[in-house]
Design a protein around this motif. Structure first.
Motif, short mmCIF file in Angstrom:
data_model
loop_
_atom_site.label_atom_id
_atom_site.label_comp_id
_atom_site.label_asym_id
_atom_site.label_seq_id
_atom_site.Cartn_x
_atom_site.Cartn_y
_atom_site.Cartn_z
N TYR A 74 -52.30 -4.62 -66.72
CA TYR A 74 -52.72 -3.24 -66.60
C TYR A 74 -52.97 -2.77 -65.16
CZ TYR A 74 -53.36 -3.39 -71.61
OH TYR A 74 -53.16 -3.52 -72.95
N ILE A 75 -53.36 -3.64 -64.26
CA ILE A 75 -53.74 -3.23 -62.92
C ILE A 75 -52.63 -3.49 -61.92
CG2 ILE A 75 -55.48 -3.48 -61.11
CD1 ILE A 75 -56.62 -2.37 -63.72
N ASN A 76 -52.11 -4.71 -61.90
CA ASN A 76 -51.12 -5.12 -60.92
C ASN A 76 -49.71 -4.83 -61.42
OD1 ASN A 76 -50.05 -6.28 -58.63
ND2 ASN A 76 -50.19 -8.36 -59.41
N VAL A 77 -49.38 -3.56 -61.54
CA VAL A 77 -48.06 -3.16 -62.03
C VAL A 77 -47.39 -2.29 -60.97
CG1 VAL A 77 -48.62 -3.29 -64.48
CG2 VAL A 77 -49.07 -1.20 -63.24
N LYS A 78 -46.06 -2.26 -61.02
CA LYS A 78 -45.31 -1.47 -60.03
C LYS A 78 -45.53 0.02 -60.25
CE LYS A 78 -41.63 -4.78 -59.29
NZ LYS A 78 -40.21 -5.04 -59.43
N LYS A 79 -45.49 0.42 -61.49
CA LYS A 79 -45.57 1.85 -61.81
C LYS A 79 -46.70 2.04 -62.80
CE LYS A 79 -42.24 5.44 -62.83
NZ LYS A 79 -40.91 5.70 -63.35
N GLY A 80 -47.90 2.13 -62.30
CA GLY A 80 -49.05 2.18 -63.18
C GLY A 80 -49.70 3.54 -63.21
N GLY A 81 -50.66 3.63 -64.05
CA GLY A 81 -51.43 4.87 -64.18
C GLY A 81 -52.90 4.56 -64.22
N ILE A 82 -53.65 5.44 -64.80
CA ILE A 82 -55.10 5.32 -64.85
C ILE A 82 -55.54 4.51 -66.07
CG2 ILE A 82 -55.46 7.44 -66.12
CD1 ILE A 82 -57.57 6.44 -63.15
N GLY A 83 -54.63 4.14 -66.95
CA GLY A 83 -54.97 3.51 -68.23
C GLY A 83 -55.77 2.24 -68.10
N GLY A 84 -55.37 1.31 -67.25
CA GLY A 84 -56.08 0.04 -67.13
C GLY A 84 -57.48 0.20 -66.60
N VAL A 85 -57.64 1.02 -65.58
CA VAL A 85 -58.97 1.25 -65.01
C VAL A 85 -59.84 2.02 -65.99
CG1 VAL A 85 -60.20 2.30 -63.08
CG2 VAL A 85 -58.00 1.20 -62.68
N ALA A 86 -59.25 2.96 -66.73
CA ALA A 86 -60.02 3.73 -67.72
C ALA A 86 -60.52 2.82 -68.84
CB ALA A 86 -59.15 4.84 -68.30
N MET A 87 -59.70 1.87 -69.29
CA MET A 87 -60.14 0.93 -70.31
C MET A 87 -61.30 0.09 -69.81
SD MET A 87 -57.11 -0.65 -72.61
CE MET A 87 -56.15 -1.27 -71.27
N LEU A 88 -61.23 -0.34 -68.57
CA LEU A 88 -62.30 -1.13 -67.98
C LEU A 88 -63.60 -0.33 -67.91
CD1 LEU A 88 -62.68 -3.93 -66.70
CD2 LEU A 88 -62.28 -2.86 -64.50
N LEU A 89 -63.52 0.93 -67.49
CA LEU A 89 -64.71 1.77 -67.41
C LEU A 89 -65.29 2.08 -68.79
CD1 LEU A 89 -63.70 4.23 -64.56
CD2 LEU A 89 -65.37 2.37 -64.46
N VAL A 90 -64.46 2.35 -69.77
CA VAL A 90 -64.94 2.62 -71.13
C VAL A 90 -65.62 1.38 -71.70
CG1 VAL A 90 -64.15 3.07 -73.50
CG2 VAL A 90 -63.34 4.48 -71.63
N GLY A 91 -65.05 0.21 -71.45
CA GLY A 91 -65.69 -1.03 -71.89
C GLY A 91 -67.04 -1.23 -71.24
N TYR A 92 -67.13 -0.94 -69.96
CA TYR A 92 -68.41 -1.07 -69.25
C TYR A 92 -69.45 -0.11 -69.82
CZ TYR A 92 -71.88 -0.60 -65.58
OH TYR A 92 -73.06 -0.53 -64.90
N VAL A 93 -69.07 1.12 -70.09
CA VAL A 93 -70.00 2.11 -70.64
C VAL A 93 -70.45 1.67 -72.03
CG1 VAL A 93 -70.16 4.48 -71.50
CG2 VAL A 93 -69.18 4.02 -69.26
N ALA A 94 -69.53 1.18 -72.86
CA ALA A 94 -69.88 0.75 -74.21
C ALA A 94 -70.85 -0.44 -74.18
CB ALA A 94 -68.62 0.39 -74.99
N ILE A 95 -70.59 -1.41 -73.33
CA ILE A 95 -71.48 -2.57 -73.24
C ILE A 95 -72.84 -2.16 -72.70
CG2 ILE A 95 -71.83 -4.75 -71.99
CD1 ILE A 95 -68.85 -5.28 -72.38
N SER A 96 -72.88 -1.29 -71.71
CA SER A 96 -74.14 -0.82 -71.16
C SER A 96 -74.95 -0.09 -72.23
CB SER A 96 -73.91 0.11 -69.98
OG SER A 96 -73.26 -0.57 -68.95
N TYR A 97 -74.30 0.73 -73.03
CA TYR A 97 -74.98 1.45 -74.10
C TYR A 97 -75.55 0.47 -75.12
CZ TYR A 97 -75.93 4.69 -77.88
OH TYR A 97 -76.55 5.41 -78.87
N LEU A 98 -74.77 -0.55 -75.50
CA LEU A 98 -75.26 -1.53 -76.47
C LEU A 98 -76.46 -2.30 -75.93
CD1 LEU A 98 -71.92 -2.87 -77.94
CD2 LEU A 98 -73.61 -1.44 -79.07
#
Length: 113
Positions: A74-98
């Protein structure tokens, strides 16, 4: 002067009626310890878990492999987008909330006068 016809007796010509199918990894029998979790059947789950390495070094190496797979996919790709970083941030928010849910729940029931 040499022509291509002079070299033809030295080059073997193999007739091929149709191309052979490529060999897939699924054709090779794989031991239960080498299978990934998604490839393990439900009745094999206990034996598969028994074959895992639950020592501290084994757990750290499993976390490292998971991080490397995530990073390369998701991160180290030639043609990437915001998807990998967004998944990481959503996971962090969910774990912090729990982790903070008990505190949030007590604040919600408290009455403010």
């Amino acid at each position: 002067m040499t022509s291509h016809n002079a070299l033809s007796p030295f080059i073997p010509i193999i007739p091929c009626s149709k191309p052979s199918a490529p060999v897939k990894m699924a054709d090779r029998p794989v031991s239960l310890a080498e299978k990934r979790l998604m490839d393990v059947k439900l009745n094999e789950l206990g034996a598969w878990l028994g074959g895992r390495d639950f020592t501290p070094n084994g757990v750290l190496s499993a976390i490292r492999r998971g991080h490397d797979r995530y990073y390369n996919k998701y991160i180290n790709v030639k043609k990437g987008g915001i998807g990998g970083v967004a998944m990481l941030l959503v996971g962090y928010v969910a774990i912090s909330y729990l982790w903070e849910y008990d505190h949030i729940k007590h604040d919600r029931w408290r009455k403010y006068h």
